[in-house]
Scaffold this motif. Structure first.
Motif, PDB file in Angstrom:
ATOM      1  N   ILE A 155       3.450  45.529 -23.082  1.00  0.00           N
ATOM      2  CA  ILE A 155       4.633  44.675 -23.219  1.00  0.00           C
ATOM      3  C   ILE A 155       4.617  43.517 -22.227  1.00  0.00           C
ATOM      4  O   ILE A 155       4.587  42.345 -22.624  1.00  0.00           O
ATOM      5  N   LYS A 173      15.568  46.549 -32.544  1.00  0.00           N
ATOM      6  CA  LYS A 173      14.609  46.829 -31.478  1.00  0.00           C
ATOM      7  C   LYS A 173      13.990  45.559 -30.894  1.00  0.00           C
ATOM      8  O   LYS A 173      13.785  45.453 -29.678  1.00  0.00           O
ATOM      9  N   ASP A 174      13.711  44.576 -31.737  1.00  0.00           N
ATOM     10  CA  ASP A 174      13.031  43.362 -31.285  1.00  0.00           C
ATOM     11  C   ASP A 174      13.934  42.498 -30.415  1.00  0.00           C
ATOM     12  O   ASP A 174      13.505  41.973 -29.383  1.00  0.00           O
ATOM     13  N   THR A 220      14.529  44.134 -26.983  1.00  0.00           N
ATOM     14  CA  THR A 220      13.336  44.015 -26.132  1.00  0.00           C
ATOM     15  C   THR A 220      13.192  42.591 -25.612  1.00  0.00           C
ATOM     16  O   THR A 220      12.822  42.372 -24.452  1.00  0.00           O
ATOM     17  N   ASN A 242      15.632  42.164 -22.788  1.00  0.00           N
ATOM     18  CA  ASN A 242      15.103  42.812 -21.593  1.00  0.00           C
ATOM     19  C   ASN A 242      14.019  41.967 -20.935  1.00  0.00           C
ATOM     20  O   ASN A 242      13.944  41.857 -19.713  1.00  0.00           O
ATOM     21  N   HIS A 292       7.726  39.148 -33.246  1.00  0.00           N
ATOM     22  CA  HIS A 292       6.562  39.650 -32.520  1.00  0.00           C
ATOM     23  C   HIS A 292       5.257  39.305 -33.255  1.00  0.00           C
ATOM     24  O   HIS A 292       5.270  38.589 -34.272  1.00  0.00           O
ATOM     25  N   LEU A 308       7.955  37.552 -27.499  1.00  0.00           N
ATOM     26  CA  LEU A 308       7.179  38.716 -27.949  1.00  0.00           C
ATOM     27  C   LEU A 308       6.023  38.328 -28.875  1.00  0.00           C
ATOM     28  O   LEU A 308       5.446  39.195 -29.533  1.00  0.00           O
ATOM     29  N   ILE A 312       6.549  47.894 -29.280  1.00  0.00           N
ATOM     30  CA  ILE A 312       7.993  47.687 -29.142  1.00  0.00           C
ATOM     31  C   ILE A 312       8.727  48.966 -29.530  1.00  0.00           C
ATOM     32  O   ILE A 312       9.670  49.384 -28.857  1.00  0.00           O
ATOM     33  N   TYR A 359       8.415  51.423 -26.826  1.00  0.00           N
ATOM     34  CA  TYR A 359       9.229  51.006 -25.679  1.00  0.00           C
ATOM     35  C   TYR A 359      10.700  51.363 -25.873  1.00  0.00           C
ATOM     36  O   TYR A 359      11.322  51.979 -24.997  1.00  0.00           O
ATOM     37  N   VAL A 360      11.269  50.994 -27.012  1.00  0.00           N
ATOM     38  CA  VAL A 360      12.708  51.252 -27.221  1.00  0.00           C
ATOM     39  C   VAL A 360      12.990  52.760 -27.316  1.00  0.00           C
ATOM     40  O   VAL A 360      14.064  53.218 -26.899  1.00  0.00           O
TER      41      VAL A 360
END
Length: 253
Positions: free
Chosen positions: A24, A52-53, A56, A59, A151, A189, A197, A200-201
């Motif tokens: 990431i 989710k995208d 992320t 973040n 992404h 991303l 991803i 990660y989430v």
């Protein structure tokens, strides 16, 4: 002051999670550097759908703000498809946890897209309306950049969709200036794969809001067809995404 510093460190430690430096944060850093996505004084709107995208991406920007010596502002914006508040409260609370205030714009998108009159290309129309609302809000508030959660897989799929269905080689670029609206669009991303991803989430248990859009799983979805095609080819060549992406790199600039 000590409490503030402690809180800042807690947020950073939560976001970073040491298992994702290669998958990431390294690719995000490369994209940021290559396209000079963030500069001092930027006011950056983040389109936060709750997926989710977008979470992320949010973040990633918060992380950059905390570790880089760059003074910029993050403004999360949620374009809500109806008047139901419950479904975006979880996003609102998550933004507060990061020290951010979510701006919510209510729309009648649900009625427009899923009403009695059938829409020929709902995904295109939905994206166009959402983007138009974001640009309007940005202009009203003097925001100069828009961060979106697309992404690496999105870039590949969009390219193939344009080749297969439109007969052109248009790209979803990591960074570009929208001359019509006078704002810069960035995609932090752009070099991150979707599977990372998802991992990660799930690891951070981010408050992902499940989409109720029927077109995401519809057999008529061109994007889903292309996604499934790539998935099938990846059974023979697990690196097919990187192979395609490397072959179109020059078109991204």
């Amino acid at each position: 002051m000590e409490e503030i510093i402690k809180k800042e460190n807690n947020i950073l430690n939560f976001i970073e999670n040491k298992n994702f430096s290669k998958t990431i944060w390294s690719p995000v850093g490369r994209a940021m550097h290559k396209y000079n996505m963030i500069e001092a004084g930027d006011r950056i709107a983040v389109g936060v759908s709750g997926g989710k995208d977008s979470l992320t991406t949010l973040n990633a920007l918060v992380r950059i703000k905390k570790i880089a010596n760059i003074d910029f502002e993050i403004i999360p914006i949620h374009i809500h498809p109806n008047i139901d508040k419950a479904s975006f409260e979880v996003i609102e609370k998550y933004c507060e946890k990061l020290g951010l205030k979510l701006q919510v714009e209510h729309t009648n998108l649900s009625d427009m897209l899923f009403g009695e009159k059938e829409v020929k290309n709902p995904c295109f129309l939905c994206g166009r309306i959402r983007r138009g609302i974001l640009y309007r809000m940005m202009k009203e508030q003097g925001i100069n950049k828009l961060a979106l959660g697309h992404h690496k897989d999105d870039i590949i799929e969009t390219f193939l969709m344009n080749v297969f269905y439109q007969g052109n080689m248009k790209m979803m670029k990591p960074c570009y200036l929208s001359e019509e609206y006078g704002v810069t669009v960035i995609r932090p991303l752009a070099f991150v794969e979707e599977k990372d991803i998802i991992r990660y989430v799930n690891k951070l248990e981010l408050p992902v809001v499940k989409s109720d859009c029927p077109y995401e799983v519809s057999e008529n979805s061109r994007r889903l067809r292309v996604k499934n095609l790539i998935k099938e080819i990846s059974l023979e060549n697990k690196d097919v995404r990187s192979v395609i992406f490397n072959s179109i790199k020059e078109l991204l600039d």
